[in-house]
Design an enzyme around this catalytic site. Structure first.
Site, PDB file in Angstrom:
ATOM      1  N   CYS A 113     -12.659 -23.250  37.027  1.00 42.68           N
ATOM      2  CA  CYS A 113     -11.843 -24.471  36.967  1.00 42.68           C
ATOM      3  C   CYS A 113     -11.820 -25.104  35.572  1.00 42.68           C
ATOM      4  CB  CYS A 113     -12.323 -25.484  37.989  1.00 42.68           C
ATOM      5  SG  CYS A 113     -12.355 -24.841  39.662  1.00 42.68           S
ATOM      6  N   HIS A 246     -10.161 -32.162  35.704  1.00 38.62           N
ATOM      7  CA  HIS A 246      -9.857 -31.107  36.674  1.00 38.62           C
ATOM      8  C   HIS A 246      -9.686 -31.748  38.050  1.00 38.62           C
ATOM      9  CE1 HIS A 246      -9.992 -27.798  39.305  1.00 38.62           C
ATOM     10  NE2 HIS A 246     -11.227 -28.025  39.715  1.00 38.62           N
ATOM     11  N   ASN A 276      -6.905 -28.410  44.974  1.00 41.06           N
ATOM     12  CA  ASN A 276      -7.597 -27.928  43.770  1.00 41.06           C
ATOM     13  C   ASN A 276      -7.013 -26.559  43.419  1.00 41.06           C
ATOM     14  OD1 ASN A 276      -9.356 -26.769  41.935  1.00 41.06           O
ATOM     15  ND2 ASN A 276     -11.211 -27.412  43.011  1.00 41.06           N
TER      16      ASN A 276
HETATM   17  N1  ACO Z   1     -13.613 -31.165  58.330  1.00 37.30           N
HETATM   18  C1  ACO Z   1     -14.552 -31.810  59.045  1.00 37.30           C
HETATM   19  N2  ACO Z   1     -15.859 -31.764  58.750  1.00 37.30           N
HETATM   20  C2  ACO Z   1     -16.228 -31.051  57.674  1.00 37.30           C
HETATM   21  C3  ACO Z   1     -15.294 -30.361  56.873  1.00 37.30           C
HETATM   22  C4  ACO Z   1     -13.950 -30.431  57.236  1.00 37.30           C
HETATM   23  N3  ACO Z   1     -12.968 -29.822  56.547  1.00 37.30           N
HETATM   24  N4  ACO Z   1     -15.963 -29.743  55.872  1.00 37.30           N
HETATM   25  C5  ACO Z   1     -17.260 -30.049  56.022  1.00 37.30           C
HETATM   26  N5  ACO Z   1     -17.424 -30.820  57.118  1.00 37.30           N
HETATM   27  C6  ACO Z   1     -18.656 -31.365  57.683  1.00 37.30           C
HETATM   28  C7  ACO Z   1     -19.884 -30.619  57.266  1.00 37.30           C
HETATM   29  O1  ACO Z   1     -20.057 -29.469  58.081  1.00 37.30           O
HETATM   30  C8  ACO Z   1     -20.958 -31.652  57.482  1.00 37.30           C
HETATM   31  O2  ACO Z   1     -21.279 -31.654  58.852  1.00 37.30           O
HETATM   32  P1  ACO Z   1     -22.808 -31.876  59.344  1.00 37.30           P
HETATM   33  O3  ACO Z   1     -23.210 -33.247  58.810  1.00 37.30           O
HETATM   34  O4  ACO Z   1     -22.706 -31.818  60.813  1.00 37.30           O
HETATM   35  O5  ACO Z   1     -23.595 -30.766  58.707  1.00 37.30           O
HETATM   36  C9  ACO Z   1     -20.258 -32.968  57.183  1.00 37.30           C
HETATM   37  O6  ACO Z   1     -18.850 -32.697  57.197  1.00 37.30           O
HETATM   38  C10 ACO Z   1     -20.630 -33.571  55.838  1.00 37.30           C
HETATM   39  O7  ACO Z   1     -20.605 -32.540  54.883  1.00 37.30           O
HETATM   40  P2  ACO Z   1     -20.881 -32.854  53.370  1.00 37.30           P
HETATM   41  O8  ACO Z   1     -20.811 -31.577  52.625  1.00 37.30           O
HETATM   42  O9  ACO Z   1     -22.100 -33.692  53.219  1.00 37.30           O
HETATM   43  O10 ACO Z   1     -19.617 -33.789  53.040  1.00 37.30           O
HETATM   44  P3  ACO Z   1     -19.226 -34.412  51.667  1.00 37.30           P
HETATM   45  O11 ACO Z   1     -19.017 -35.863  51.835  1.00 37.30           O
HETATM   46  O12 ACO Z   1     -20.142 -33.961  50.558  1.00 37.30           O
HETATM   47  O13 ACO Z   1     -17.800 -33.765  51.411  1.00 37.30           O
HETATM   48  C11 ACO Z   1     -16.837 -32.020  50.090  1.00 37.30           C
HETATM   49  C12 ACO Z   1     -17.686 -32.367  51.310  1.00 37.30           C
HETATM   50  C13 ACO Z   1     -15.461 -32.596  50.308  1.00 37.30           C
HETATM   51  C14 ACO Z   1     -16.751 -30.521  49.946  1.00 37.30           C
HETATM   52  C15 ACO Z   1     -17.491 -32.672  48.856  1.00 37.30           C
HETATM   53  O14 ACO Z   1     -18.857 -32.352  48.792  1.00 37.30           O
HETATM   54  C16 ACO Z   1     -16.826 -32.212  47.600  1.00 37.30           C
HETATM   55  O15 ACO Z   1     -15.673 -32.485  47.350  1.00 37.30           O
HETATM   56  N6  ACO Z   1     -17.589 -31.557  46.738  1.00 37.30           N
HETATM   57  C17 ACO Z   1     -17.058 -31.062  45.503  1.00 37.30           C
HETATM   58  C18 ACO Z   1     -16.606 -29.709  45.788  1.00 37.30           C
HETATM   59  C19 ACO Z   1     -15.363 -29.343  45.043  1.00 37.30           C
HETATM   60  O16 ACO Z   1     -14.567 -30.127  44.645  1.00 37.30           O
HETATM   61  N7  ACO Z   1     -15.265 -28.066  44.902  1.00 37.30           N
HETATM   62  C20 ACO Z   1     -14.137 -27.521  44.271  1.00 37.30           C
HETATM   63  C21 ACO Z   1     -14.549 -26.474  43.367  1.00 37.30           C
HETATM   64  S1  ACO Z   1     -15.609 -27.073  42.173  1.00 37.30           S
HETATM   65  C22 ACO Z   1     -14.715 -27.730  41.088  1.00 37.30           C
HETATM   66  O17 ACO Z   1     -13.562 -27.503  41.060  1.00 37.30           O
HETATM   67  C23 ACO Z   1     -15.415 -28.652  40.208  1.00 37.30           C
END
Ligand code: ACO
Length: 319
Positions: A113, A246, A276
């Site tokens: 990214c 990004h 993304n």
């Molecule tokens: N729908 C519903 N529930 C979901 C989903 C979904 N699509 N995805 C995950 N969950 C659940 C998980 O299973 C978890 O359940 P649990 O508590 O029963 O285990 C719960 O939601 C919370 O999960 P977390 O990972 O703690 O949620 P968070 O608030 O951190 O959000 C997310 C997750 C959106 C992925 C966030 O961490 C994020 O955006 N991280 C950055 C990742 C990113 O942007 N990656 C892109 C590539 S990296 C880059 O480009 C920089």
């Protein structure tokens, strides 16, 4: 002294739009969860027949047209992608052939990214060295091909697309400063840990991510590298007209702007309707805001990448 300057931008998004409700219809997720946690409402997904070089071609044509530059005047192609058409030849070489040009150097750059920011800094160095005068710098991705469509934790986050700029030599900047960083010790928190070996895939062909670790790391390094880049350019954060991080997650973008003390009106957000798009996200966002007349000539724009590797970086440009 020779500097480089962005003289044209272009973007391309495949026509098919996938809404959050389409995921909710077949996975344990909801439009509300995806919007609240990521800010994403919809994303574009490429047709099975479209590859990264196809998307790159459309974005490149738009950038060339905006710049008033003919394809045959391009003397360097740097293309950032983590979803190349083939193992080899490079997607940059395939793009060069589709543009109908020959002889100029063309190569891919892999920084996930952060790829576009790495590519822009690389092309800027070629131009400032005086060996090249008109570079096509592209970010192109079909991330839909490396997603497990049954993994709700990752498949809702990404989209496909391509963005491009024409970077030309000039006597004033242009590109003021770039700072690029990497730390391979964090490779495990965001990866596609597979490869082609002996006729099959060894490891996994799907994106794997520790979401909350990626989130915290991204906010930390986007803040640090913004400050380093502005200082390297001899400017202040208050001199920045637009911040284009990004486009990973609205919460990451807003947390970064808040840490930097920048008003949200100066933050470019397209992740809501692009998802993304990895290396394509920054040039797509730049192109959208240029074409909307929001980013105008003379504006100072800080472009930021962060992604797998881990890699991160920023480039400060005057448009
Ligand atoms: N729908 C519903 N529930 C979901 C989903 C979904 N699509 N995805 C995950 N969950 C659940 C998980 O299973 C978890 O359940 P649990 O508590 O029963 O285990 C719960 O939601 C919370 O999960 P977390 O990972 O703690 O949620 P968070 O608030 O951190 O959000 C997310 C997750 C959106 C992925 C966030 O961490 C994020 O955006 N991280 C950055 C990742 C990113 O942007 N990656 C892109 C590539 S990296 C880059 O480009 C920089």
């Amino acid at each position: 002294m020779i500097f480089s300057r962005i003289v044209g931008t272009g973007g391309y998004l495949p026509p098919r739009v996938v809404t959050n409700d389409e995921f909710a219809a077949r996975l344990d997720t909801s439009d509300a969860w995806i919007r609240e946690r990521t800010g994403i409402v919809e994303r574009h997904i490429a047709d099975a027949s479209q590859t990264s070089s196809d998307l790159a071609l459309e974005a490149s044509r738009a950038a060339l047209s905006a710049a008033g530059v003919r394809a045959e005047d391009i003397d360097l192609i740097v293309l950032a992608t983590s979803t190349p058409d083939y193992v080899f030849p490079s997607t940059a070489c395939l793009l060069q052939a589709k543009l109908g040009i020959k002889n100029c150097p063309a190569f891919d750059l892999q920084a996930v990214c952060s790829g576009f920011v790495y590519a822009l800094a690389t092309a800027d160095n070629f131009i400032r060295a005086g060996t090249h005068r008109r570079a096509l710098v592209v970010g192109a991705e079909v991330f839909s091909r490396i997603l497990d469509w049954n993994d709700r934790g990752t498949c809702v986050l990404f989209g496909d697309g391509a963005g491009a700029v024409v970077l030309a030599a000039g006597d004033r900047p242009g590109v003021h400063a770039s700072v690029l960083r990497a730390d391979g010790s964090h490779a495990g928190i965001l990866s596609v840990p597979g490869n082609v070996c002996g006729g099959s895939i060894v490891g996994s062909p799907y994106l794997q991510m520790q979401g909350s670790q990626v989130f915290k790391f991204a906010v930390k390094v986007l803040d640090e590298v913004a400050r380093e880049t502005v200082a390297a350019a001899g400017m202040q954060l208050g001199d920045i007209d637009w911040l284009i991080p990004h486009q990973a997650n609205v919460r990451i973008l807003e947390a970064t702007a808040r840490k930097l003390g920048l008003p949200l009106e100066r933050l470019v957000v397209t992740v809501d309707h692009h998802g993304n798009t990895s290396a394509a996200s920054v040039p797509l966002a730049l192109d959208e805001f240029v074409r909307a007349g929001k980013i105008r000539p003379g504006h100072r724009v800080l472009l930021q990448g962060v992604g797998g590797g881990f890699t991160w970086g920023a480039t400060l440009v005057t448009m």
